[in-house]
Write a protein that holds these residues in place. Sequence first.
Motif, PDB file in Angstrom:
ATOM      1  N   GLN A  58       0.836  -1.196   0.000  1.00 42.03           N
ATOM      2  CA  GLN A  58       0.000   0.000   0.000  1.00 42.03           C
ATOM      3  C   GLN A  58       0.877   1.256   0.000  1.00 42.03           C
ATOM      4  OE1 GLN A  58      -2.533   0.013   3.414  1.00 42.03           O
ATOM      5  NE2 GLN A  58      -4.003   1.413   2.505  1.00 42.03           N
ATOM      6  N   ARG A  66      -1.218  -1.459  -6.160  1.00 38.85           N
ATOM      7  CA  ARG A  66      -2.648  -1.651  -5.955  1.00 38.85           C
ATOM      8  C   ARG A  66      -2.915  -3.092  -5.530  1.00 38.85           C
ATOM      9  NH1 ARG A  66      -4.923   3.031  -6.071  1.00 38.85           N
ATOM     10  NH2 ARG A  66      -3.988   4.523  -7.467  1.00 38.85           N
ATOM     11  N   GLY A  67      -2.679  -3.361  -4.249  1.00 41.17           N
ATOM     12  CA  GLY A  67      -2.851  -4.705  -3.728  1.00 41.17           C
ATOM     13  C   GLY A  67      -4.262  -5.220  -3.899  1.00 41.17           C
ATOM     14  N   TRP A 115      -6.169  -5.040  -6.371  1.00 41.20           N
ATOM     15  CA  TRP A 115      -6.355  -5.706  -7.676  1.00 41.20           C
ATOM     16  C   TRP A 115      -5.885  -7.145  -7.620  1.00 41.20           C
ATOM     17  CZ3 TRP A 115      -9.562  -3.686 -10.905  1.00 41.20           C
ATOM     18  CH2 TRP A 115      -9.739  -2.294 -10.940  1.00 41.20           C
TER      19      TRP A 115
END
Lengths: 290, 277
Positions: free
Chosen positions: A174, A179-180, A182
């Motif tokens: 983060q 963009r974890g 996704w």
Amino acid sequence: MTPYEILWQPFADFAFMRHALVGCLALALGCAPIGLFLVLRRMSLMGDAMSHAILPGAAIAFIAYGLSLTAMSIGGLIAGLVVVLAAGMVTRATQLKEDANFAAFYLVSLASGVLLVSKWGSNVDLMHILFGTVLAVDAAALVFLAAVATTTLVVLALFYRALVVESFDPEFLQSMGGRGAWAHFAFLILVVLNLVAGFQALGTLMAVGLMMLPAASARLWAKELPAMLCVALGIALVSGYVGLLISYHGDLPSGPSIILTAGLAYFGSLALGRRGGLLWRWLGHEHLEA
Amino acid sequence: MSHHHDHQHDHAHHPAGAIRLSNLTLTYHRHPVVHHVSGSFAQGELTAIVGPNGAGKSTLLKAMMGLMKPNHGRVERHGLAPREIAYLPQQAAIDRDFPLSVQDAVLLGDWRNSGWFGRISRSARQRADAALERVGMAGFGGRPVDELSAGQFQRVLFARLLLQDAQLILLDEPFTALDAKTTADLLAVIAGWRREGRTVVAVLHDYEQVRSHFPQTLLLAKECIAWGPTTEVLTPANLARANGMPQNWDDDAPVCHRDDTGAPTTPPAHDHTLHSH
């Protein structure tokens, strides 16, 4: 009986056994790595929840189109994706944690499924959806299973690093602007895909077994992720093959035979696993000098 | 409650700030945890953030990272993208049982170059080895992280910070539960960052440590109590004020109108009920 008769003849003699074998191996290829990530992300029960969630989609498709594998798969897929996305969005929008939302959504979904089947279907249908039959896997189903396995392996390979980081240290990802979410959603979609692939062969409830049991066993054998993936894959593949043989020779239902074989591997790992198995705990009393 | 923006008077003495807070208010459920704080972090300098529990120190770091939106006011990063800031949170969120090797954990620091899909370059591997050596963990690269002690794990996270090569480094209680030797080694790494001209902001609790290693201090107790050279900030009078911070949770706290100016009929410029910021 010769070893050949025990180990290979059923597949040589019967096309449906060959189909079943190829289907199980394809299923194992996709399910094992997915299950391992579920275990590592402490989402072991999520697979179970999702397997219930896809039931109403399959049920509606069954009522509308009869016993069509394509229709039921698409229906299950839609129901699963709706639950994944809805639970995910509610988690981000409210105070509730993800596991609570998944539980809520899958229960609503499961109840709807049971309601639909009991109102418009028959108990035989319900049993079929719940427990599947690997021996009915036809060529079209094989193509679907192979496609799911391929997609799963390719997507996992692409998202491997993101998934590892998301599991190990989500705050780091983060903070790097990665963009974890996704990776997380892509992973959940893979879970749904594999469950849908599994439910026609093993049934909605049994499909989770091929995910979780090899994965849980693998943690007891290897210390690094690639090795764990190999162990989980190996156990899943062998369970599929041995389970089918047991089901054939013992005249037993195939789904439970396969899952129980994987269960045996799990108990064996618990006892003998090199990383924390009971035997080694029991033997390993002597401490080292440094 | 009497309140002075002391730091605004000090502000002229600061060198150009790498990161500036302007009238920053951060809230949980509308209750402010950081309340109308303004000031700059001295560039290329070590700044400690001290204050009682619940003073908003960790929350402030999160907002500086861009992980939390200000309810009011701004964090001005002067062209620093969040990914150019290195951030070490308290350990809670890390899964220390995860089957990852020490080297892989350190190489995550190369994320800016490698990202989701990129390959890890040979030079990144060499830098990872060098970083491990600098934090006293040479030779540990092949070990799994779940075999490390708390102190060794923190050293590994510092090695990862080294690899990130960031201009601004935020540390949230980096020495909690560490022994004296580990703390001293990691303080030496921080001193090295200062020599390299990096800005470091660390949340700390040990006043002696702050006095001997951190030239600048922000004393925070929801409000900014004092901000500037450590010797001027950590005075008994200031510390007494910080520790006098009200601890009780007031469910019926009125809406804050501190920024309102002019006639009371004008609509409030700062109203915590409006989450439109």
